[in-house]
Structures are given as structure tokens and as C-alpha cells.
Design a protein around this motif. Sequence first.
Motif, PDB file in Angstrom:
ATOM      1  N   CYS B  50       0.835  -1.209   0.000  1.00 12.53           N
ATOM      2  CA  CYS B  50       0.000   0.000   0.000  1.00 12.53           C
ATOM      3  C   CYS B  50       0.870   1.260   0.000  1.00 12.53           C
ATOM      4  N   ASP B  51       2.118   1.134   0.408  1.00 13.95           N
ATOM      5  CA  ASP B  51       3.016   2.296   0.387  1.00 13.95           C
ATOM      6  C   ASP B  51       3.758   2.426  -0.946  1.00 13.95           C
ATOM      7  N   TYR B  52       4.186   1.296  -1.529  1.00 18.34           N
ATOM      8  CA  TYR B  52       5.095   1.358  -2.675  1.00 18.34           C
ATOM      9  C   TYR B  52       4.534   0.745  -3.950  1.00 18.34           C
ATOM     10  N   GLY B  53       3.321   0.274  -3.916  1.00 18.94           N
ATOM     11  CA  GLY B  53       2.715  -0.298  -5.110  1.00 18.94           C
ATOM     12  C   GLY B  53       3.162  -1.726  -5.360  1.00 18.94           C
ATOM     13  N   LYS B  54       2.986  -2.174  -6.629  1.00 19.61           N
ATOM     14  CA  LYS B  54       3.331  -3.559  -6.948  1.00 19.61           C
ATOM     15  C   LYS B  54       4.744  -3.625  -7.527  1.00 19.61           C
ATOM     16  N   ILE B  55       5.536  -4.499  -6.954  1.00 19.89           N
ATOM     17  CA  ILE B  55       6.895  -4.707  -7.444  1.00 19.89           C
ATOM     18  C   ILE B  55       7.009  -6.188  -7.779  1.00 19.89           C
ATOM     19  N   ASN B 139       4.174 -12.026   4.816  1.00 18.29           N
ATOM     20  CA  ASN B 139       5.008 -12.645   3.797  1.00 18.29           C
ATOM     21  C   ASN B 139       4.523 -14.069   3.565  1.00 18.29           C
ATOM     22  N   TYR B 140       3.945 -14.299   2.378  1.00 13.59           N
ATOM     23  CA  TYR B 140       3.496 -15.651   2.033  1.00 13.59           C
ATOM     24  C   TYR B 140       4.550 -16.281   1.126  1.00 13.59           C
ATOM     25  N   SER B 141       5.566 -16.872   1.718  1.00 18.13           N
ATOM     26  CA  SER B 141       6.625 -17.573   0.979  1.00 18.13           C
ATOM     27  C   SER B 141       7.222 -16.734  -0.144  1.00 18.13           C
ATOM     28  N   GLY B 142       7.515 -15.480   0.145  1.00 20.55           N
ATOM     29  CA  GLY B 142       8.173 -14.637  -0.861  1.00 20.55           C
ATOM     30  C   GLY B 142       7.237 -13.636  -1.519  1.00 20.55           C
ATOM     31  N   LYS B 143       5.936 -13.818  -1.337  1.00 24.31           N
ATOM     32  CA  LYS B 143       4.956 -12.847  -1.821  1.00 24.31           C
ATOM     33  C   LYS B 143       4.501 -12.034  -0.623  1.00 24.31           C
ATOM     34  N   VAL B 144       4.813 -10.747  -0.672  1.00 27.17           N
ATOM     35  CA  VAL B 144       4.571  -9.915   0.499  1.00 27.17           C
ATOM     36  C   VAL B 144       3.397  -8.970   0.253  1.00 27.17           C
ATOM     37  N   HIS B 145       2.406  -9.064   1.128  1.00 23.90           N
ATOM     38  CA  HIS B 145       1.254  -8.162   1.041  1.00 23.90           C
ATOM     39  C   HIS B 145       1.311  -7.179   2.197  1.00 23.90           C
ATOM     40  N   GLN B 146       1.507  -5.916   1.863  1.00 22.65           N
ATOM     41  CA  GLN B 146       1.469  -4.885   2.899  1.00 22.65           C
ATOM     42  C   GLN B 146       0.149  -4.126   2.763  1.00 22.65           C
ATOM     43  N   ASN B 147      -0.730  -4.370   3.712  1.00 26.89           N
ATOM     44  CA  ASN B 147      -2.071  -3.760   3.647  1.00 26.89           C
ATOM     45  C   ASN B 147      -2.185  -2.483   4.466  1.00 26.89           C
ATOM     46  N   GLY B 148      -1.385  -2.392   5.521  1.00 22.69           N
ATOM     47  CA  GLY B 148      -1.444  -1.207   6.384  1.00 22.69           C
ATOM     48  C   GLY B 148      -0.181  -0.403   6.216  1.00 22.69           C
ATOM     49  N   PRO B 149      -0.289   0.937   6.149  1.00 23.58           N
ATOM     50  CA  PRO B 149       0.879   1.789   5.904  1.00 23.58           C
ATOM     51  C   PRO B 149       1.923   1.631   7.005  1.00 23.58           C
ATOM     52  N   ASP B 150       3.161   1.837   6.626  1.00 24.66           N
ATOM     53  CA  ASP B 150       4.279   1.665   7.555  1.00 24.66           C
ATOM     54  C   ASP B 150       4.452   2.945   8.367  1.00 24.66           C
ATOM     55  N   PHE B 151       4.372   2.795   9.677  1.00 23.11           N
ATOM     56  CA  PHE B 151       4.576   3.925  10.593  1.00 23.11           C
ATOM     57  C   PHE B 151       5.520   3.443  11.684  1.00 23.11           C
ATOM     58  N   LEU B 152       6.743   3.948  11.616  1.00 22.47           N
ATOM     59  CA  LEU B 152       7.773   3.455  12.538  1.00 22.47           C
ATOM     60  C   LEU B 152       8.220   4.566  13.488  1.00 22.47           C
ATOM     61  N   THR B 153       8.274   4.229  14.768  1.00 24.43           N
ATOM     62  CA  THR B 153       8.715   5.176  15.791  1.00 24.43           C
ATOM     63  C   THR B 153      10.049   4.680  16.332  1.00 24.43           C
ATOM     64  N   VAL B 154      11.086   5.513  16.250  1.00 21.07           N
ATOM     65  CA  VAL B 154      12.435   5.063  16.598  1.00 21.07           C
ATOM     66  C   VAL B 154      13.017   5.915  17.725  1.00 21.07           C
ATOM     67  N   GLY B 155      13.528   5.273  18.731  1.00 19.27           N
ATOM     68  CA  GLY B 155      14.211   5.969  19.818  1.00 19.27           C
ATOM     69  C   GLY B 155      15.327   5.089  20.346  1.00 19.27           C
ATOM     70  N   TYR B 156      16.008   5.550  21.372  1.00 19.75           N
ATOM     71  CA  TYR B 156      17.068   4.700  21.912  1.00 19.75           C
ATOM     72  C   TYR B 156      16.707   4.185  23.305  1.00 19.75           C
ATOM     73  N   PHE B 157      17.111   2.929  23.557  1.00 19.84           N
ATOM     74  CA  PHE B 157      17.117   2.398  24.912  1.00 19.84           C
ATOM     75  C   PHE B 157      18.415   2.898  25.531  1.00 19.84           C
ATOM     76  N   ASP B 158      18.358   3.714  26.544  1.00 17.09           N
ATOM     77  CA  ASP B 158      19.583   4.279  27.104  1.00 17.09           C
ATOM     78  C   ASP B 158      20.479   3.167  27.639  1.00 17.09           C
ATOM     79  N   ASN B 159      21.674   3.031  27.045  1.00 13.84           N
ATOM     80  CA  ASN B 159      22.553   1.929  27.467  1.00 13.84           C
ATOM     81  C   ASN B 159      23.407   2.304  28.672  1.00 13.84           C
ATOM     82  N   GLY B 160      23.344   3.584  29.074  1.00  9.17           N
ATOM     83  CA  GLY B 160      24.057   3.994  30.284  1.00  9.17           C
ATOM     84  C   GLY B 160      25.559   4.030  30.115  1.00  9.17           C
TER      85      GLY B 160
END
Lengths: 330, 330
Positions: B50-55, B139-160
Motif C-alpha cells: 500500500c506504500d510502494y505499489g506492486k513490485i 510474507n506468504y513464501s516470498g509474496k509480500v502483502h502490505q495492507n497497512g501503511p508503515d509507521f515506525l517510531t524510533v528511539g534509543y534504549f539508554d545503554n548507560g
Amino acid sequence: MPKKVLVVGLGGVGVIAAYTLQLNADCEVSAVIKSDYEHVKSNGYELDSCDYGKIDSWRPNHYVKSVKEAVEFGPYDYVVVVVKNIPDVYNVEDIYADAVTKDTVIVLLENGLGIEKPVFKRFPGNIVLSGVSMISSANYSGKVHQNGPDFLTVGYFDNGVVSKELQQEKVDEFVKLYSTPQNKCIVDPDVKFTRWRKLLYNATFNTVCALVNLDVGRVTMFGGIETLIEPAMDEIIAIAKSDGVTLDPSLKHGMIHSDDGHYYAPSMLVDVRKGNQIELQVILGNALDIARENAVAAPILSIIYELLKLVQMRLKEQSGKIVLPKERPL
Amino acid sequence: MPKKVLVVGLGGVGVIAAYTLQLNADCEVSAVIKSDYEHVKSNGYELDSCDYGKIDSWRPNHYVKSVKEAVEFGPYDYVVVVVKNIPDVYNVEDIYADAVTKDTVIVLLENGLGIEKPVFKRFPGNIVLSGVSMISSANYSGKVHQNGPDFLTVGYFDNGVVSKELQQEKVDEFVKLYSTPQNKCIVDPDVKFTRWRKLLYNATFNTVCALVNLDVGRVTMFGGIETLIEPAMDEIIAIAKSDGVTLDPSLKHGMIHSDDGHYYAPSMLVDVRKGNQIELQVILGNALDIARENAVAAPILSIIYELLKLVQMRLKEQSGKIVLPKERPL
């Protein structure tokens, strides 16, 4: 005059009960047969019984498809109820009401606690007996395999109307009618205790097994005794105590080891696996009602109950008893 | 010099992550592919996104069958871990350890709470990022269906160990590498809060659905919100509070209605239905460890956890990871 007995619910236990009673010349047995009716008409029941051996073809004295049709073979001295008790799905009393006269003794050969209450409400003054059965028997469409010996404990639920003596007389009479050299049928002097004691197993193993889809052996081997079963048994002991019944904690040990050596699937697990409704209310719900009334904490059993209520709905949907809209409504 | 990124775990989410990163000219993407390796070698991945179309056919810059083989395409600036986190079955750190140098940033794109602790233990001083993903992709054995848009939240776990500034720098860099005009990738200023908030859903809906084998829509329609989900959410709020994280009770409403209009099957339910092991420890067990340390009562979640531990054993036996003796031993 032989006693007229109607057996309602011809599953594994019901067929053996009907067969056993009919062995007695003092009984005339009628049976209400649902799905196996045509088979029994053509072939009779085929029995393979650890108590009675192999019987090629056996039929009750009278058999019909409905309780309504059974009325003509009455009036009944005894109606023996062996149907599954699922008040959230149907009313058990409705099923056999037509066969009950004011003199009929109702024998509840069913699981659970508090099952007599709706019966007293519906048939006030009738004598109601409790039959707690230890047996392993299954009916495969008219072929009945009884693997575990029949051991029936019979007592009366005090109806508070008829004298205790008369109620006990009927217990003694039924025990006599049911007893054979092959089975074991004894008088239960304390029905309430017996049913609470049985709940120690049924409200714990039966429910947990059904929920996690594992037999008693696996629940045990996978560590469930310490984490769930035994603490849940302690909850039953506490609820029973609030209801005036003392279950000695030493009973737990026997229950926990009662299926040692076997991967035993208790009835509720069998039902879940078959897609049948479960006897949740009488095996667990009624005990929790008492816990609530008496303010006894039962966190494990309460949560298991709420989870199994969802499982019950899943089973209802699976069997088509409820149909959800194809799109989830907003 | 492009950044060298290794993606470990090419399921529905992992393939989209690898594809997304490779869109960036500043990334050189290697991937460890298990079951689909031969298919990808012959045909590449087929994407319907849904984000990048058919490849029709896409391959990572490098792809190998094992982390050991991936070492030759390193050293890696980033190792993105998208494998299921099931510490009771295998050690996730073992899987990708060979690809980690002292300068490698480890990005945990996995469910659950406390997942950074074993990573810090194993790789002290390495920067460890948290990626919390909102996406629907399979991922169905190499055929990937992405139905929901990708929303990624990135932060750090403080390693001290490393300065907060340097850890944040890596967050900013990874967000830049991952961002495309089609997806949404943002900085997470409070990883701990984000993961507890996500647990409000995962520790409740995910676990209850898995246990009763019903999707979120059915659990809701069958009455499970009042009896189980909302009280369980209150337990998570209490445990989070004891861990220094304030989850406003108003969050519950949004979670409860997040799948409105859908019969949504959360990940743990999908796993149970497929017969896969469930991520029980990171989704529920670690939160309960914190509850125990801080003496917070969590009866519902504790009992659900004990029940699901039995389900986990059932799944292990089903998949042949454990074999029981045919006769139950005494």
C-alpha cells in the motif's frame, strides 16, 4: 406393577443407565432418543460394556423421539435426566416437563452444582434425586463403548416440602432398582458434600483443560498443578466452606492424582474439541454465584469463568447458533 | 560510503523494512533469509504494498542464508532485528551476534517490554534502538502483502555507557535512512513510555484473543471488554506506574476502539492459529516480573500468563519441539 422409568438423554451414560434399569424385572423403561432413533429402530443399540459384556442388539421397552410421545407410556414413577445441562443455551426442565406428574421422582444424573434449584422452582413438591456417576462410556451413533465401570451415588436434594423419610425411601428404592451384580450403586447420605467434592475436580481440571486445550496429563506434566489447579482447588474449598461444606484439603491430592498414568480428557475438553457447548454454568458459574453471595474471593476461577464465557460464544458461533454480520458493525 | 545495514528476520515486516532502507542510496542492505532463500534467489520478492505499489521482483543488495555468511558483507553500521522474540524457545541475541561489532547499532524492531536487557548484557556499550512499528504486512513464501501503511517510531534504549547525545544521533540517522515520501518514520523521545503504551493493547487484547481463539471484534461483541480487557488494562496502567511511566486511563478508550469495524486478529492469535510459538515472555511475562518486583497486584494478567504458558507448551508439542511418552508415565 413394574416401576415406569423414563430416561431422557441417551448418550454414553444414558444408554447404560437405561440398559441397567431394564435388567431389573421391576422396571419398565422408556427412552427418548434423538439422533440415533432410526438406527435403534433398525438395529438396536450395540453395547460393548466392561460391566455387561458385548450385546449385539438392545432396545428399551419403549422408545420415542420426543418426551411428548413418551407420555403415553407413563405416568412415570421416575424420570432420569441425563442430558447436558447448559442453561445458557436451553432450559433442561422444558425438555422433560411433559413427562412429570405430581408423583414423579426426578433423578438428575447430571454434572454440576445447584442443578436442583430450577427443578424445585418448576416442579415444587416433586422429589428430586441426585445421581453422581463415575463411569466412562461413549455413544458413537448407537454403538456404545463403556470402558469404565458404572459407579453411581444416589441421594436426595431436600425439597423442603416432602418429609425426609419419604425422600430417603425413594433414594433407597431407586438404588435397589439400579443395582446389579455388575455395577456399584450406593446411597449418598450427603448430596451437597458429594457435589462440592466432585466440583473440586470439575471446576478446576475440567475448566483449565478446556481453556488451554490440553488433557489432565499434559496440564500436569506442563506445570499447571502448582500455578493453576491447586490454587483453584483452594478457592473451591473456600467457597464450599462458605456454603457449609467442609472439604478436607487432603482431598486435593487424590483428585490431582486420580488420572495418573492416563492422558485423560475431561468432559468439558471433549466438548470443546467436538465443538459442543460446555456445561460452564453448572460446573463453574453456580459456584461463583455462591462465592459472590458469601463474599469469598475466587480470582482464578472468576477469570477462568470469564474466559470460558467467551469460549462458549465461540462454540455457539461455530455451531451456527449465532451468526455475526460479515462486516463488523461500527 | 553507504551505511551497511543487515536485516535479520524477513517476514512481512522485515521485507518491507529491507525494501524501504534499500530505496535510500545511502544504504547497502544485506538480509538473512531462511525459508524463502531459494525462492528469492530464483524470483526475488514479489511485493504488493500500500506504500510502494506492486513490485514484481525485488532482491536485497546481498542476501544469505545465515548471519555467519552475512559477516563478509559487513562490518555493519546497523543490524535490524525483526525476528520473533521468544526467549523461552531460543536466544535472539545468539542469532545475530556474529554480525555485531563494537560500533554496530542494534535496532530492535520487535514487540514487547524489556527486550533491550539481554541485548545490553550481551553487547555492553553498543547502541540499541527501539523501533515500534505500526504496519500490516504478511510474507506468504516470498509474496509480500502490505495492507497497512508503515509507521515506525524510533528511539534509543539508554545503554548507560554512551552519551545520550551520541545515542540520539544514531536515532536521527536511522530515522533519516528509513524515511521515504511514502512511509512515516519519526523520532520517539520516550521509548519506555511508547513500549508501555503499546503493551496496554498487546498484553490484554493479544493475550485474551490468543487464549480464547477469538479476534478483537468478537471478544468485544461477546462482552469481553468489561469482564477482562479493561480490568486487565488497569493492571498494566498500575504496573507501568510502578515502573515510573504514567499511562493516562483515557488511552484505554482509544485502544479498545482501535480495531472498530474490523474483525482484527492480533499477532499472538495469528501465531496460535498457525501453530507458531507465542511471544509470551516479552508481551506479558516481563511486565509481570516488574509487577512482582514492585508488589503490584495483577491477578487477571497473572492468571492469563499461567494459562498461556500451558498453551505455549501445547504449541511446542504440536510442532514437535517436545515429544511426550506415548503412555503417561506414573
